[in-house]
Design an enzyme around this catalytic site. Sequence first.
Site, PDB file in Angstrom:
ATOM      1  N   ASP A 206       0.844  -1.200   0.000  1.00 29.29           N
ATOM      2  CA  ASP A 206       0.000   0.000   0.000  1.00 29.29           C
ATOM      3  C   ASP A 206       0.882   1.254   0.000  1.00 29.29           C
ATOM      4  O   ASP A 206       1.701   1.453   0.884  1.00 29.29           O
ATOM      5  CB  ASP A 206      -0.878  -0.061   1.256  1.00 29.29           C
ATOM      6  N   HIS A 379      -4.023   4.267   6.394  1.00 27.49           N
ATOM      7  CA  HIS A 379      -2.916   3.712   5.617  1.00 27.49           C
ATOM      8  C   HIS A 379      -1.578   3.907   6.328  1.00 27.49           C
ATOM      9  O   HIS A 379      -1.369   4.891   7.039  1.00 27.49           O
ATOM     10  CB  HIS A 379      -2.864   4.372   4.237  1.00 27.49           C
TER      11      HIS A 379
END
Length: 561
Positions: A206, A379
Amino acid sequence: MSHPHPELSAPPALADHGLRVTAFGGLGEIGRNMTAFEHQGRLLIVDCGVLFPEDHQPGVDLVLPDWSSISDRLDTVEALVLTHGHEDHIGATPYLLRERGDIPLVGSELTLALLGSKLREHRLRETVHHVVKEGDRMSFGPFELEFVAVNHSIPDALAVAIRTSAGTVLHTGDFKMDQLPLDGRITDLRAFARLGEEGVDLFLTDSTNAETPGFTPTEKAITPVIDQVFRESKQRIIVACFASHIHRVQQVLDAAYAHERQVAWVGRSMVRNMGIARDLGYLRVPPNTVVEAKQLADLPAERQVLISTGSQGEPMSALSRIAQRNHHFVHIEEGDTVLLASSLIPGNENAVYRVINGLSRWGARVVHKGNAMVHVSGHASAGELLYCYNIVKPRNVLPVHGEIRHMLANAELARMTGVENVVVAQDGMVVDLVDGVAEIVGKVDCGYVYVDGSSVGDVTESDLKDRRILGEEGFVSVIVVLDSVTGKVASGPEIHARGNAIDAASLQEVKPAIIEALDRAVAEGNTDTYALQQTVRRVVGRWVSSTHRRRPMIIPVVLES
């Protein structure tokens, strides 16, 4: 480090012992995540999400991944693995299932429950689905899958390890390393380390927060801020967040209970998702806290809390309608508090500030990320990514989920930890893992697929260009009737302009030039209707450009009598 190559040809045939990775979305953008893994003639797909349209895509409802390069091979898809329940990872699944309705679906309990309600909305029957949890292992054709718990801004998120005879891939999905998560479910770094010891040949990570230094703050850091908002608010509180942000809703519910307020959901997706989360036990609802929205009217304002959709300023969302004072039962009043408990998705800033200004105009106090810590990202930041690279020690890295700047920053982090082969690809680029080395070998067609109402894929970039011209410059229509015998103008030109402030009197100036150009074209033997329409378009276009400094869409119609 491998960078994208803009002029790539079609990929060669995949080696028998190789693994091919192709992203149909999510590389170079935040949204429409979808990646296909090919091995021994079979396919495994991870995620199938949507991208929400921006201002330069007028009239578009959703943007889908472009899986056209495998449309004729969908019968070889062993399974669709869904890492978590956000729209940018599951939202396009109904459109894929329209093409092959029996693809097995694999995901966690909450993810598949959220998807199930979406499939029912699309009137699709639920296909074979496999509910998995962290630690589970399953095999589909030549792919052996192992699922790993990861922490994200929605419960029940999973990373997936894909073992094949060509090597082992670890796909993080969206994740962060919150060490004090609200649900107690942390990213399983022990499993990451164990997989690293076994050997990870390709690590898909990610990239969203790769430019952000340090570690992403814990969700629990927001709890005192929410409590302070409740303590200071003397009237109604309206909280806007994503309809899938169950953790944030839990914090609001707990604060409401502590301050003796009652809560109602507003917005169809919020009602649906919170119902699913409550029924499955992912949302703990304190006793006598949640009521129907219309029941709140019977309570004094200081005991009311509304949890609404619309944190991104979406025009048709509940919060936008509240800000415009045209919601059918929620009317903003002076002294109300509105809490925007989410981040700003790039491109949505103007829409969000429009809503904030609308709410402020009616006397509401608006608390948002710009003036209080009411949201943390879902994130991993740079420090967390470095940590993962050091414990996984992958042989090859392919950054995913992010704009190109995020992926390049992520690639640099991998390189700093000693990863020698980092491949930065974009949508449609084909990456082959052969003999332990990953490299870009070609490219497949991979554009945007637009959903416009019930139309899927019919809207083109040319259509969007026309819409932008209409929206910015308006249009001018010209109707001329020619005598079929003489070729002379028998009626008209009749000219109308809309959306560009060109008045009717001004339009009279160009009529003689249109007639003269048509007479000249007919005299030269041009009698084709399309050619004559182009003649009219050129004359009117030049006149509008020189006289009014505008470039509207010009719609000429030439008829014969």
